[in-house]
Design an enzyme around this catalytic site. Structure first.
Site, PDB file in Angstrom:
ATOM      1  N   ARG A   1       3.626  19.910  11.416  1.00  0.00           N
ATOM      2  CA  ARG A   1       2.244  19.431  11.517  1.00  0.00           C
ATOM      3  C   ARG A   1       2.303  18.108  12.260  1.00  0.00           C
ATOM      4  O   ARG A   1       3.300  17.406  12.209  1.00  0.00           O
ATOM      5  CB  ARG A   1       1.653  19.176  10.128  1.00  0.00           C
ATOM      6  CG  ARG A   1       1.497  20.413   9.271  1.00  0.00           C
ATOM      7  CD  ARG A   1       0.296  21.236   9.717  1.00  0.00           C
ATOM      8  NE  ARG A   1       0.033  22.347   8.816  1.00  0.00           N
ATOM      9  CZ  ARG A   1       0.639  23.539   8.914  1.00  0.00           C
ATOM     10  NH1 ARG A   1       1.563  23.741   9.838  1.00  0.00           N
ATOM     11  NH2 ARG A   1       0.312  24.504   8.089  1.00  0.00           N
TER      12      ARG A   1
ATOM     13  N   GLY B   1      12.480  -7.389 -16.889  1.00  0.00           N
ATOM     14  CA  GLY B   1      11.153  -6.870 -16.536  1.00  0.00           C
ATOM     15  C   GLY B   1      11.250  -6.042 -15.271  1.00  0.00           C
ATOM     16  O   GLY B   1      12.011  -6.364 -14.368  1.00  0.00           O
TER      17      GLY B   1
ATOM     18  N   ARG C   1       2.533  -5.651 -12.462  1.00  0.00           N
ATOM     19  CA  ARG C   1       3.860  -5.059 -12.329  1.00  0.00           C
ATOM     20  C   ARG C   1       3.769  -3.622 -11.835  1.00  0.00           C
ATOM     21  O   ARG C   1       4.776  -3.003 -11.554  1.00  0.00           O
ATOM     22  CB  ARG C   1       4.535  -4.985 -13.696  1.00  0.00           C
ATOM     23  CG  ARG C   1       5.025  -6.283 -14.213  1.00  0.00           C
ATOM     24  CD  ARG C   1       5.895  -5.991 -15.442  1.00  0.00           C
ATOM     25  NE  ARG C   1       6.244  -7.223 -16.126  1.00  0.00           N
ATOM     26  CZ  ARG C   1       7.232  -8.015 -15.738  1.00  0.00           C
ATOM     27  NH1 ARG C   1       7.956  -7.696 -14.694  1.00  0.00           N
ATOM     28  NH2 ARG C   1       7.496  -9.119 -16.398  1.00  0.00           N
TER      29      ARG C   1
ATOM     30  N   GLY D   1      16.157 -10.096 -13.181  1.00  0.00           N
ATOM     31  CA  GLY D   1      15.802 -11.513 -13.079  1.00  0.00           C
ATOM     32  C   GLY D   1      16.983 -12.413 -13.396  1.00  0.00           C
ATOM     33  O   GLY D   1      18.109 -11.937 -13.564  1.00  0.00           O
TER      34      GLY D   1
ATOM     35  N   VAL E   1      -0.929  -5.014 -15.035  1.00  0.00           N
ATOM     36  CA  VAL E   1      -1.381  -4.406 -13.785  1.00  0.00           C
ATOM     37  C   VAL E   1      -0.513  -4.924 -12.626  1.00  0.00           C
ATOM     38  O   VAL E   1      -0.167  -4.196 -11.703  1.00  0.00           O
ATOM     39  CB  VAL E   1      -2.856  -4.819 -13.522  1.00  0.00           C
ATOM     40  CG1 VAL E   1      -3.250  -4.561 -12.080  1.00  0.00           C
ATOM     41  CG2 VAL E   1      -3.771  -4.071 -14.467  1.00  0.00           C
TER      42      VAL E   1
ATOM     43  N   GLU F   1       3.829   5.337  20.033  1.00  0.00           N
ATOM     44  CA  GLU F   1       2.938   5.928  21.046  1.00  0.00           C
ATOM     45  C   GLU F   1       3.494   5.954  22.472  1.00  0.00           C
ATOM     46  O   GLU F   1       3.239   6.888  23.210  1.00  0.00           O
ATOM     47  CB  GLU F   1       1.563   5.243  21.025  1.00  0.00           C
ATOM     48  CG  GLU F   1       1.602   3.739  21.239  1.00  0.00           C
ATOM     49  CD  GLU F   1       0.228   3.064  21.134  1.00  0.00           C
ATOM     50  OE1 GLU F   1      -0.785   3.774  21.021  1.00  0.00           O
ATOM     51  OE2 GLU F   1       0.173   1.821  21.183  1.00  0.00           O
TER      52      GLU F   1
ATOM     53  N   HIS G   1      -6.653   4.132  15.362  1.00  0.00           N
ATOM     54  CA  HIS G   1      -7.170   2.777  15.129  1.00  0.00           C
ATOM     55  C   HIS G   1      -7.277   2.342  13.684  1.00  0.00           C
ATOM     56  O   HIS G   1      -7.603   1.192  13.416  1.00  0.00           O
ATOM     57  CB  HIS G   1      -8.523   2.607  15.842  1.00  0.00           C
ATOM     58  CG  HIS G   1      -8.331   2.375  17.300  1.00  0.00           C
ATOM     59  ND1 HIS G   1      -7.981   3.390  18.166  1.00  0.00           N
ATOM     60  CD2 HIS G   1      -8.381   1.233  18.040  1.00  0.00           C
ATOM     61  CE1 HIS G   1      -7.848   2.886  19.385  1.00  0.00           C
ATOM     62  NE2 HIS G   1      -8.082   1.585  19.335  1.00  0.00           N
TER      63      HIS G   1
ATOM     64  N   ASP H   1       7.667 -12.683 -10.351  1.00  0.00           N
ATOM     65  CA  ASP H   1       7.264 -14.095 -10.373  1.00  0.00           C
ATOM     66  C   ASP H   1       7.786 -14.908  -9.192  1.00  0.00           C
ATOM     67  O   ASP H   1       7.363 -16.028  -8.995  1.00  0.00           O
ATOM     68  CB  ASP H   1       7.768 -14.778 -11.656  1.00  0.00           C
ATOM     69  CG  ASP H   1       7.081 -14.222 -12.890  1.00  0.00           C
ATOM     70  OD1 ASP H   1       6.016 -13.606 -12.728  1.00  0.00           O
ATOM     71  OD2 ASP H   1       7.612 -14.392 -13.994  1.00  0.00           O
TER      72      ASP H   1
END
Length: 780
Positions: free
Chosen positions: A655, A25, A301, A118, A299, A629, A661, A166
């Site tokens: 850029r 999987g 996975r 696995g 969903v 920072e 924050h 899992d």
């Protein structure tokens, strides 16, 4: 390390070939591991091959086994699933298939195999290795390979990395993909919570985990579920009555929603499946509640890997290459796993064996045995869950203590989860729990109230600090603080916060000399995005901030990839601590991360610019540079931006972005919810014991160094350390610990960004044995 050792790391792989495959999987973070294996392999001088479609590709050979290049793994760090494909493979289970696979490897001169999958996939790899010499002699007899080829490939090295959502593999605390799966589940639980509260509904959520309840268990801890069903610990025979009683009690206490989490493999004491539908029918029939079932399915996975999984995958990938290249015919196949925050190597088959023992114990209904085999971490989660799900807080406060809890410093996601578990565990123990608003300032002004069970309802998933938090230190207000300690009869103090919580603790210790009232036990739970509290490898809130930065960097990289030849300079928070910049750099695949702990000169900046100029000649025409920072007061973000803009003229444009924050906000990640919940529970348990210990002549008098502590995670355990002992380990001017474990990960960041640097191989994970690991203290 010496020059020779360094040279060894760079030449370790010369003349060797490594193949990497993902099997079984898929799991988010597998791509990070593949990318690290490829890049570190190339760094050591080895050739690296992708095997597409798992073992099937190994058997089919041909176009399925292709050489990888540096650039071929670019932009895959943030992708979920596995880019090289995975498949369940019947052919490899047969000897005939393994014979073909061996033939393909020998022909390419590959004798090192890295398998990411696995336990099934890893067991297959071990079988392959044990048969290797027989397979070669068969191939030679059949005239498919020459005697020379057989000699050159006379043994096969195997290293496994566990990728499984899992977290069902014994011997590692976390498998690749588990954290990301929890992220998906929690996003959905949070979304469901809002709709359920609108309607007064009961939701039954089914999560994956056919044989392992880890996802279900941590989810219920992270969302404060009313009930959880896991395969390792079936409920008692009269669970139906118990469940309905609990649901109606929660309702009568004013809660508008009930959440029940079910692992897909949940069973009762007789081994009969407990399905989400049968639970729904029970609730509807007995209580008449509006009940909905949501089955999360695949969903879990999917989606982008979390920062934790990318860093885990990258670290394990690096360690896997080292383990392969250092292996000899006598070293057993190993699996690289995580213990606390250390990478360790464990014998593959020992881990597979324990994993099989769990299945066997469960088949024989020896559930306690199965729980033990899952390890300390799993047990700890279960114990805390059971405590917090204890629905009836004691009515009497007889013989109780009064404990106050407060937040100090800047807001951090997970603070509320820590307060919630502190308050509830306190109430379960029969204590009176007070909450203090606005930190030490509120303690001085008497902004203190008593908290009941439902006061902290639903706090686990809320970001920021609901009690309010301030950076003010206590020294100036000892007089008022002492008065309020007496007035409210405060006998112990739990402080959830950052560096000021720690320095505030030190001031309280000093103040004890003048004010007897300050002689009460206190404990600090580190909570700050900067992760700069001495005495703990992790602080609550840092994981959430890391994911925020990571997600932003993904978007920025995407925009840079679209415009081509563009370099982004991004400023992260953290004060003088470079944790966020370094870890986000690893997780987002940055070209450089400038931090205070590793001083840099104008020459370093030039090297980085030159590096990016070279990068623009490849197919990867974008750059990402992170700057903490406070890494250097003269080389500001603007300075670095101007330098890059000038030097990149005509080659790339630059850029800049200051994240600010947003790094302190957001909903806490599963890691922060779970960590904060366990820290809160552990702190309150310690506190109750300390108060009892400090009873002198009818009142509390705590004056020993060990009555003022920081509760921190150190390598593999949660430990209480006196704040006075941590003074030695602190750089107060820069508000950071003098030694920080994550600095060892900096070389990985640079190698993965293609810098010619020293890889310190002296910090090596040695082969350990799983039995020792199990009796050892596991992380929380």
């Amino acid at each position: 390390m010496t020059h020779e050792e360094h040279h060894a790391a760079k030449t370790l792989g010369i003349g060797k070939a490594i193949a990497v495959l993902t099997s079984g999987g898929d799991a988010q973070g597998m791509n990070a591991a593949v990318r690290a294996v490829v890049r570190v392999g190339i760094f050591t001088g080895a050739r690296v091959f992708f095997v597409h479609e798992g073992y099937q590709g190994l058997v089919d050979g041909g176009d399925h086994i292709r050489e990888a290049t540096w650039e071929s793994v670019s932009m895959m760090l943030q992708l979920g699933g596995t880019v090289i494909g995975s498949a369940r493979c019947k052919d490899f289970r047969e000897r005939e298939g393994r014979l073909r696979a061996a033939h393909n490897l020998v022909k390419l001169g590959i004798t090192n195999l890295c398998v990411i999958g696995g336990d099934g996939s890893l067991t297959g790899a071990d079988t392959f290795r044990s048969e290797w010499s027989d397979l070669l002699s068969d191939l030679q007899k059949a005239g498919k390979i020459t005697a020379e080829e057989a000699t050159k490939s006379n043994y096969l090295n195997i290293v496994g990395l566990v990728g499984s959502i899992d977290n069902d593999f014994c011997g590692t605390d976390m498998t690749i993909g588990t954290d990301s799966a929890l992220h998906r589940i929690i996003e959905i639980v949070d979304a469901i919570t809002t709709t359920a509260q609108s309607h007064q509904r009961t939701f039954v959520l089914e999560v994956m985990g056919r044989h392992c309840g880890y996802l279900a268990l941590v989810t219920s801890l992270s969302c404060g579920a009313d009930w959880v069903f896991i395969p390792e610990c079936p409920p008692d025979d009269d669970w139906e009555d118990h469940l309905c009683r609990r649901l109606s009690e929660t309702r009568t206490r004013g809660s508008r929603l009930n959440i029940i989490i079910v692992a897909e493999g949940a069973i009762d004491r007789n081994g009969k499946p407990i399905t989400s539908e049968s639970i729904k029918d029970l609730v509807v029939k007995r209580l008449g509640y509006d009940t909905r079932v949501t089955v999360l399915g695949h969903v879990q996975r999917g989606g982008t890997p979390s920062a934790f999984d990318r860093i885990l995958g990258s670290r394990m990938g690096v360690e896997a290459v080292m383990a392969l290249l250092e292996a000899t015919p006598d070293t057993p196949a190993c699996v690289v796993s995580l213990s606390g925050n250390q990478a360790v190597r464990l014998p593959l088959m020992e881990c597979v064996q324990v994993t099989k023992d769990v299945t066997k114990a469960m088949a024989e209904r020896k559930f306690d045995e199965a729980m033990k085999l899952r390890g300390r971490s799993f047990m700890n989660n279960w114990e805390v869950y059971k405590l917090l799900a204890h629905i009836r807080p004691p009515v009497s406060k007889s013989g109780s203590h009064t404990v106050a809890v407060m937040n100090v410093g800047a807001p951090a996601a997970g603070m509320n989860a820590a307060v919630r578990s502190t308050v509830r565990i306190g109430l379960i123990q029969g204590n009176r729990v007070l909450v203090v608003h606005d930190g030490f300032e509120g303690l001085a002004k008497g902004q203190i109230e008593e908290a009941g069970w439902s006061y902290v309802g639903g706090w686990t998933g809320q970001g920021g600090s609901k009690l309010g938090t301030k950076r003010t230190l206590p020294r100036k207000s000892f007089e008022q603080i002492s008065a309020n300690i007496t007035k409210f009869n405060i006998q112990g103090l739990i402080i959830v916060g950052g560096f000021e919580a720690y320095t505030g603790g030190l001031e309280l210790m000093e103040g004890r000399k003048q004010y007897d009232e300050l002689c009460i036990p206190f404990v600090v739970i580190p909570a700050t995005v900067s992760n700069n509290v001495p005495g703990s490898d992790f602080s609550v809130g840092a994981d959430t901030a890391l994911n925020t930065i990571c997600m932003t960097c993904d978007r920025i990289k995407q925009s840079a990839a679209g415009t081509k030849r563009r370099v982004f300079i991004i400023e992260t928070m953290g004060g003088y601590c470079g944790y966020l910049a370094t870890m986000a750099g690893l997780a987002a695949g940055a070209d450089a991360a400038y931090i205070f702990e590793e001083p840099f000169t104008i020459r370093d900046l030039q090297v980085n610019v030159e590096h990016l100029v070279q990068k623009m000649k490849t197919t990867v025409k974008r750059g990402l540079v992170l700057r903490n920072e406070k890494c250097n007061e003269n080389y500001s973000t603007d300075f670095i931006f101007n330098l890059y803009s000038e030097e990149g003229k005509g080659i790339f444009d630059s850029r800049k972005n200051v994240l600010g924050h947003m790094q302190q906000g957001g909903s806490p990640t599963p890691f922060d919810r779970n960590f904060a919940t366990k820290m809160g529970a552990k702190a309150m348990n310690w506190m109750s014991g300390k108060i009892k210990e400090s009873y002198r002549n009818g009142r509390i008098f705590a004056n020993t160094p060990d009555s003022g502590c920081v509760l921190g995670m150190r390598k593999r355990a949660l430990v209480f350390q006196p704040v006075t002992e941590l003074k030695e380990q602190t750089d107060f001017e820069h508000r950071i610990p003098k030694e920080q474990w994550w600095l060892k990960l900096r070389p990985i960041l640079k190698i993965l960004a293609k810098y010619e640097i020293d890889l310190d191989t002296s910090e090596h994970a040695h082969l350990e044995h799983i039995s020792r690991k199990r009796s050892g203290e596991a992380p929380a």
